[in-house]
Motif scaffolding. Structure first.
Motif, PDB file in Angstrom:
ATOM      1  N   HIS A 125     -60.252-109.654  70.877  1.00  0.00           N
ATOM      2  CA  HIS A 125     -59.810-108.972  69.637  1.00  0.00           C
ATOM      3  C   HIS A 125     -61.008-108.256  69.145  1.00  0.00           C
ATOM      4  O   HIS A 125     -61.200-107.114  68.684  1.00  0.00           O
ATOM      5  N   LYS A 154     -64.172-108.677  69.866  1.00  0.00           N
ATOM      6  CA  LYS A 154     -64.899-107.750  70.659  1.00  0.00           C
ATOM      7  C   LYS A 154     -64.553-106.434  70.866  1.00  0.00           C
ATOM      8  O   LYS A 154     -65.386-105.595  70.760  1.00  0.00           O
ATOM      9  N   TRP A 155     -63.197-106.331  70.965  1.00  0.00           N
ATOM     10  CA  TRP A 155     -62.744-104.784  70.984  1.00  0.00           C
ATOM     11  C   TRP A 155     -62.882-103.999  69.714  1.00  0.00           C
ATOM     12  O   TRP A 155     -63.403-102.869  69.844  1.00  0.00           O
ATOM     13  N   LEU A 156     -62.770-104.622  68.705  1.00  0.00           N
ATOM     14  CA  LEU A 156     -62.887-103.957  67.311  1.00  0.00           C
ATOM     15  C   LEU A 156     -64.441-103.785  67.350  1.00  0.00           C
ATOM     16  O   LEU A 156     -64.733-102.655  66.584  1.00  0.00           O
ATOM     17  N   ARG A 157     -65.229-104.602  67.578  1.00  0.00           N
ATOM     18  CA  ARG A 157     -66.718-104.282  67.458  1.00  0.00           C
ATOM     19  C   ARG A 157     -67.290-103.110  68.360  1.00  0.00           C
ATOM     20  O   ARG A 157     -68.029-102.284  68.187  1.00  0.00           O
ATOM     21  N   ASN A 158     -66.545-103.005  69.607  1.00  0.00           N
ATOM     22  CA  ASN A 158     -66.972-101.968  70.530  1.00  0.00           C
ATOM     23  C   ASN A 158     -66.314-100.723  70.028  1.00  0.00           C
ATOM     24  O   ASN A 158     -67.034 -99.635  70.201  1.00  0.00           O
ATOM     25  N   LYS A 159     -65.041-100.509  69.528  1.00  0.00           N
ATOM     26  CA  LYS A 159     -64.653 -99.462  68.851  1.00  0.00           C
ATOM     27  C   LYS A 159     -65.408 -98.845  67.745  1.00  0.00           C
ATOM     28  O   LYS A 159     -65.838 -97.653  67.539  1.00  0.00           O
ATOM     29  N   TYR A 160     -65.949-100.025  66.771  1.00  0.00           N
ATOM     30  CA  TYR A 160     -66.835 -99.406  65.667  1.00  0.00           C
ATOM     31  C   TYR A 160     -68.133 -98.951  66.246  1.00  0.00           C
ATOM     32  O   TYR A 160     -68.502 -97.886  65.849  1.00  0.00           O
ATOM     33  N   GLU A 171     -68.658 -97.414  69.163  1.00  0.00           N
ATOM     34  CA  GLU A 171     -68.369 -96.154  69.703  1.00  0.00           C
ATOM     35  C   GLU A 171     -68.122 -95.076  68.482  1.00  0.00           C
ATOM     36  O   GLU A 171     -68.514 -94.015  68.801  1.00  0.00           O
ATOM     37  N   GLY A 172     -67.487 -95.558  67.465  1.00  0.00           N
ATOM     38  CA  GLY A 172     -67.646 -94.512  66.404  1.00  0.00           C
ATOM     39  C   GLY A 172     -68.650 -94.237  65.756  1.00  0.00           C
ATOM     40  O   GLY A 172     -68.720 -93.132  65.121  1.00  0.00           O
ATOM     41  N   GLN A 173     -69.808 -95.094  65.954  1.00  0.00           N
ATOM     42  CA  GLN A 173     -71.130 -94.773  65.368  1.00  0.00           C
ATOM     43  C   GLN A 173     -71.650 -93.718  66.070  1.00  0.00           C
ATOM     44  O   GLN A 173     -72.720 -92.874  65.556  1.00  0.00           O
ATOM     45  N   CYS A 231     -70.533 -91.102  67.692  1.00  0.00           N
ATOM     46  CA  CYS A 231     -69.898 -89.786  67.661  1.00  0.00           C
ATOM     47  C   CYS A 231     -70.522 -89.109  66.513  1.00  0.00           C
ATOM     48  O   CYS A 231     -71.148 -89.677  65.552  1.00  0.00           O
TER      49      CYS A 231
END
Length: 104
Positions: free
Chosen positions: A70, A72-78, A80-82, A84
């Motif tokens: 979880h 790792k998933w949160l870090r990847n989503k963050y 990805e947001g950077q 954009c």
């Protein structure tokens, strides 16, 4: 001449020759049968592993938390947001047009 053409002519299906009830069926060769047997063996092996999982439900409960999936998933989503582009409003888009506005 006409008789020879009639006798030598191969009966063709109406419409598309690859679809429908009158289609031309390909001849089955031994290589095809071998491929079908291999695919069935692979499918049976997959079904065996699905019927007999490596971990029981009790053992698999919470394994993702132990591995930190979880986080790792949160870090990847963050991250990805950077990547954009930032949100831009319509006023910021048309700001360059307002520089030529001159009021006396």
């Amino acid at each position: 001449m006409r008789l020879a053409l009639t006798l030598l002519r191969r009966k063709m299906p109406h419409g598309n020759i690859f679809i429908g009830k009158d289609r031309i069926m390909p001849k089955i060769k031994e290589g095809h049968m071998k491929n079908v047997k291999n695919r069935l063996q692979q499918e049976e092996e997959n079904m065996f592993y699905l019927r007999n999982p490596y971990l029981t439900l009790d053992q698999s409960w919470g394994h993702a938390k132990e591995l930190g999936k979880h986080e790792k998933w949160l870090r990847n989503k963050y991250l990805e947001g950077q990547k954009c582009k930032p949100n831009v409003t319509i006023e910021e888009r048309y700001k360059t047009l307002r520089t030529t506005d001159v009021w006396d």
